[in-house]
Every structure is written in C-alpha cells, then in structure tokens.
Design a protein around this motif. Structure first.
Motif, PDB file in Angstrom:
ATOM      1  N   ARG A   1      -5.418   7.799   0.364  1.00 58.98           N
ATOM      2  CA  ARG A   1      -5.323   6.543  -0.367  1.00 58.98           C
ATOM      3  C   ARG A   1      -6.076   5.498   0.446  1.00 58.98           C
ATOM      4  O   ARG A   1      -5.648   5.152   1.542  1.00 58.98           O
ATOM      5  CB  ARG A   1      -3.858   6.141  -0.559  1.00 58.98           C
TER       6      ARG A   1
ATOM      7  N   VAL B   1       2.703   1.606  -3.563  1.00 61.28           N
ATOM      8  CA  VAL B   1       2.056   1.770  -4.870  1.00 61.28           C
ATOM      9  C   VAL B   1       0.609   2.252  -4.830  1.00 61.28           C
ATOM     10  O   VAL B   1       0.049   2.548  -5.887  1.00 61.28           O
ATOM     11  CB  VAL B   1       2.115   0.449  -5.684  1.00 61.28           C
ATOM     12  N   ALA B   2      -0.008   2.315  -3.657  1.00 65.96           N
ATOM     13  CA  ALA B   2      -1.406   2.761  -3.614  1.00 65.96           C
ATOM     14  C   ALA B   2      -1.509   4.216  -4.054  1.00 65.96           C
ATOM     15  O   ALA B   2      -0.614   5.025  -3.796  1.00 65.96           O
ATOM     16  CB  ALA B   2      -1.975   2.593  -2.212  1.00 65.96           C
ATOM     17  N   VAL B   3      -2.623   4.560  -4.708  1.00 66.86           N
ATOM     18  CA  VAL B   3      -2.807   5.919  -5.226  1.00 66.86           C
ATOM     19  C   VAL B   3      -4.164   6.465  -4.796  1.00 66.86           C
ATOM     20  O   VAL B   3      -5.107   5.721  -4.512  1.00 66.86           O
ATOM     21  CB  VAL B   3      -2.710   5.947  -6.772  1.00 66.86           C
ATOM     22  N   ASP B   4      -4.236   7.786  -4.734  1.00 63.87           N
ATOM     23  CA  ASP B   4      -5.501   8.485  -4.471  1.00 63.87           C
ATOM     24  C   ASP B   4      -6.133   8.816  -5.815  1.00 63.87           C
ATOM     25  O   ASP B   4      -5.817   9.825  -6.432  1.00 63.87           O
ATOM     26  CB  ASP B   4      -5.224   9.759  -3.665  1.00 63.87           C
TER      27      ASP B   4
ATOM     28  N   ASN C   1      -1.742   0.225 -10.944  1.00 66.22           N
ATOM     29  CA  ASN C   1      -0.409   0.788 -10.721  1.00 66.22           C
ATOM     30  C   ASN C   1       0.570  -0.300 -10.302  1.00 66.22           C
ATOM     31  O   ASN C   1       1.730  -0.320 -10.742  1.00 66.22           O
ATOM     32  CB  ASN C   1      -0.473   1.882  -9.655  1.00 66.22           C
ATOM     33  N   TYR C   2       0.111  -1.222  -9.466  1.00 71.00           N
ATOM     34  CA  TYR C   2       0.967  -2.339  -9.064  1.00 71.00           C
ATOM     35  C   TYR C   2       1.407  -3.142 -10.286  1.00 71.00           C
ATOM     36  O   TYR C   2       2.592  -3.444 -10.456  1.00 71.00           O
ATOM     37  CB  TYR C   2       0.227  -3.245  -8.080  1.00 71.00           C
TER      38      TYR C   2
ATOM     39  N   PHE D   1       0.841  -1.206   0.000  1.00 67.11           N
ATOM     40  CA  PHE D   1       0.000   0.000   0.000  1.00 67.11           C
ATOM     41  C   PHE D   1       0.872   1.251   0.000  1.00 67.11           C
ATOM     42  O   PHE D   1       0.676   2.158  -0.819  1.00 67.11           O
ATOM     43  CB  PHE D   1      -0.895  -0.012   1.241  1.00 67.11           C
TER      44      PHE D   1
ATOM     45  N   SER E   1      -4.964   1.516  -7.804  1.00 68.28           N
ATOM     46  CA  SER E   1      -3.769   1.024  -7.111  1.00 68.28           C
ATOM     47  C   SER E   1      -3.359  -0.337  -7.647  1.00 68.28           C
ATOM     48  O   SER E   1      -2.159  -0.628  -7.799  1.00 68.28           O
ATOM     49  CB  SER E   1      -4.033   0.950  -5.603  1.00 68.28           C
ATOM     50  N   THR E   2      -4.342  -1.176  -7.955  1.00 63.16           N
ATOM     51  CA  THR E   2      -4.048  -2.491  -8.529  1.00 63.16           C
ATOM     52  C   THR E   2      -3.401  -2.357  -9.902  1.00 63.16           C
ATOM     53  O   THR E   2      -2.414  -3.041 -10.211  1.00 63.16           O
ATOM     54  CB  THR E   2      -5.345  -3.310  -8.634  1.00 63.16           C
TER      55      THR E   2
ATOM     56  N   LEU F   1      -8.022   1.812   0.246  1.00 61.92           N
ATOM     57  CA  LEU F   1      -8.363   0.591  -0.490  1.00 61.92           C
ATOM     58  C   LEU F   1      -9.594  -0.108   0.080  1.00 61.92           C
ATOM     59  O   LEU F   1     -10.031  -1.126  -0.460  1.00 61.92           O
ATOM     60  CB  LEU F   1      -7.192  -0.401  -0.471  1.00 61.92           C
TER      61      LEU F   1
ATOM     62  N   ASP G   1      -9.864   4.107  -5.776  1.00 59.73           N
ATOM     63  CA  ASP G   1      -8.492   4.011  -5.269  1.00 59.73           C
ATOM     64  C   ASP G   1      -7.980   2.579  -5.386  1.00 59.73           C
ATOM     65  O   ASP G   1      -6.820   2.345  -5.767  1.00 59.73           O
ATOM     66  CB  ASP G   1      -8.420   4.455  -3.811  1.00 59.73           C
TER      67      ASP G   1
END
Length: 394
Positions: free
Chosen positions: A200, A190-193, A215-216, A187, A212-213, A202, A208
C-alpha cells in the motif's frame, strides 16, 4: 575576552546537550514500548539509529495563526482555473484507474481528483519533512504527545511491513504524507493496494492513492450517485440561526421555509436530511448540503476545506462558479494572479523570496507596506484591489 568566551559557549551549549539527553531518554522509553505496538525491536533500532529531534516541528505545533484567511481568498486559491485545468488533465490521464476506483468504492472520479488536487496539487507538494524524525520529536516534546506517539509507532509499522521505504516517507510537520495526505493511522486503517504489487503506497503509486481516498470517503458515509449539495437562494428575512452544518432537517422543511435553488427553481420536498451552510453569512453564497458533504468534511474537519473540495469537483464536471458574489468589494485571486502580484512586489524592491503563488509572511508584509503607501487598509491581503493598483502603477 578569551577567558569569558569559553564559559559563554558552555552556557549556550548546555540547553542543546540537555535536550539531546532528554530525547535519547525518550527514545529509550519508546523502544521499550515498541513490541506492545507491533513494532519489532530491530525495526525500532534500525529506523531510529542516529535520530535527532527537529525543534522546528514544535514551533509549528505551537504557532498561532497570524493571518485569518477569508473564505473568498481560501477558495480563490484552491479552486482557480489552474487547478481546474490540471484536474481535467488528471481525469483524462487516470481515467481507466478512476473508473475502476469508482466501480469499486462508489465515489465519482471528480470528487477523488478534487481531493488529490487540494491535498498535494496532484502530487507536486508532498511535504519534505522526514516523518520518523517529526513524529519522534512530537512524541517526546510538546502538546498531544500521546496522539503523536501512536502516529510514530504506526509509521514504523508502515516501514516494517514493507509498504513504503523510510527514506520515501516525507510529508507535513504533523505527519501527513502522500498524494492525498493521509496520517499514518489513517493509512493503516483505510489505505488499499490497488495496483496489485502487494504494497500500500500513497507516495509512488497513484492508483493506490486514488483508491485509498475513495475508500476513505466510502467509509465516511459517502452515498453513491448522490450530490454533496448545491447553491441555493434564501428567502427574504431568512433566520441565520437555523443554519449550520449540524442543523440538519428534512428537505421538505427547508422548502417550507422558502429555500429555492440558485436559479429560482423549486426543490423537490422529501425526507432527505440536509443543512443550510452559510460560510459568509446570509449576504454571501448559501448552500444546501447533504450527507456527502459531511463525508468530505471528515477528511479535514473544516467547512471551508469541504466546500473547496465540493466546488472543485463540480467545476471538474463542467459546473459553473458560484452565482452569488462573496460579500466583499475586494475579491480573492487565484495562484496565477498571486504570482503576478508577487512579481510586482519584487519589481518594487520588496524581499519576498520566490515567486510561487504562496502568500507567506514576507509577501503579506510587503503588501501591507504598499497598502499603506496607497492609502488602503494595511491588512496584508493578496486581493484584487492591491493587484490592480500595482499593475496601474507600473
């Protein structure tokens, strides 16, 4: 009798008192370390006040799998019609967000939704264990304390930074949480808003979580517009020893070895790196897998998991089931059929708990008992044979 009872009670209580003291001492050491981990002392004190260890997470940590799931059972449960239908609904419901996610990170909507479906059944199954309790316990006892200590401090930082409230942070025994089950360190990395609210999140923000997934996967090497792979047909006498996810070679080499698409059509030979995957050996379905398969694999390092995500994404795009049958005379069954099987077991007087489609130890024990009665191999598998036999016996 009364004179013996008090000493016995004191002896029983002694281990619990000792464990409590050890945990308190460990928390004190963690508190001293907190500032170096970017966690304020007041944050630490607030979030650990009254904290008690949860010994059940240690049981989960040390538990050895008592039942190895065949690949055809694993995929039958994760890529069933129920999940395909729910995934199709999710694609429609979140189409606008998914289009923006795809434009931003280059990962197609079907793949992102497939991860969501497998990880939390589209937000239905987050896990119910308080992360701070679980990770504090694992930081103080058991194996891999150093790893879990890092996850514990990162969880405190997530709360400290205002992303997710502590009471909302529940998940698996090991600390994975949210719609797509990130570990705290994942998280933070790599997690993003994506919904623009400054946090951020999840758990309470699907945008989000989906972004984030994606982005991962992008950071894991996802290549936009490329396939994860496809089912193939092997030539007679194919050497299983050259297969394996890490045994990559140019597609042109596989073509020279006689590999073809499952419909028999030729594969265009080029220098793209690929591997042949044989999850059930040469007698089962075979796949040519590319870099995007490895990106999915990195999410949860198991080839069966990556294949489930990949196949579910194909089915969400309208693709068909695998052509080659699994090498078994007792195919796996989906969750609807598993619930049907559980109801049949309940009707026969077996105490298996709730009818939920989850095949746990009590369901397997009941299946094994019925298999013995029917003269089947008593392996406890929830397969089609036992389902059909019990249906016929109603």
């Amino acid at each position: 009798m009364k004179t013996l009872l008090l000493p016995l009670l004191l002896l029983a209580a002694a281990p619990a008192v000792h464990a409590s003291a050890d945990f308190a001492a460990c928390l004190s050491r963690l508190r001293a370390e907190a500032p170096s981990k970017q966690v304020r002392t007041d944050t630490f004190d607030r979030l650990t006040a009254g904290l008690a260890p949860d010994p059940t997470v240690l049981e989960a940590l040390d538990r050895q799998p008592e039942f190895v799931t065949p690949i055809w059972d694993y995929l039958a449960a994760l890529v069933d019609q129920e999940r395909i239908d729910d995934g199709a609904t999710a694609l429609k419901t979140w189409a606008e967000v998914l289009d923006k996610v795809s434009a931003e990170y280059g990962v197609d909507p079907a793949t992102v939704v497939a991860v969501w479906g497998v990880e939390s059944n589209f937000g239905r199954n987050f896990g119910s264990r308080p992360l701070i309790t679980s990770l504090a316990t694992l930081s103080c006892e058991g194996r891999r304390q150093s790893y879990f200590k890092g996850e514990f401090f990162t969880t405190l930082r997530i709360v400290q930074e205002g992303h997710i409230a502590a009471e909302r942070l529940t998940g698996s025994w090991a600390g994975a949480f949210g719609h797509t089950q990130f570990m705290p360190s994942t998280f933070m990395r790599v997690a993003v808003d994506f919904d623009g609210d400054g946090r951020r999140d999840l758990i309470d923000s699907v945008p989000d979580a989906l972004a984030s997934t994606a982005n991962y996967l992008k950071r894991a090497g996802w290549r936009t517009g490329e396939t994860w792979g496809y089912e193939i047909r092997l030539p007679a006498g194919f050497d299983e020893g050259v297969a394996g996810r890490k045994a990559r070679r140019p597609v042109s080499d596989w073509v020279r070895l006689g590999v073809r698409r499952i419909d028999g059509s030729p594969i265009v030979p080029d220098d793209t790196s690929a591997a042949v995957l044989l999850p059930a050996g040469v007698d089962g379905p075979a796949f040519l897998v590319f870099r995007n398969f490895n990106a999915i694999y990195s999410y949860n390092a198991a080839e069966s998991y990556a294949l489930a995500i990949a196949h579910l994404s194909d089915r969400l795009r309208g693709g068909a089931p695998f052509v080659t049958a699994w090498p078994t005379d007792d195919p796996g069954i989906g969750r609807h059929e598993r619930r049907e099987l559980q109801q049949l077991l309940l009707d026969r007087g077996h105490d298996i708990g709730e009818v939920d489609g989850m095949i746990g130890s009590r369901t397997r024990a009941a299946i094994a008992e019925e298999q013995t009665r029917l003269g089947f191999e008593a392996n406890g598998r929830a397969g089609r044979k036992i389902l059909e036999a019990l249906k016929a016996a109603r």
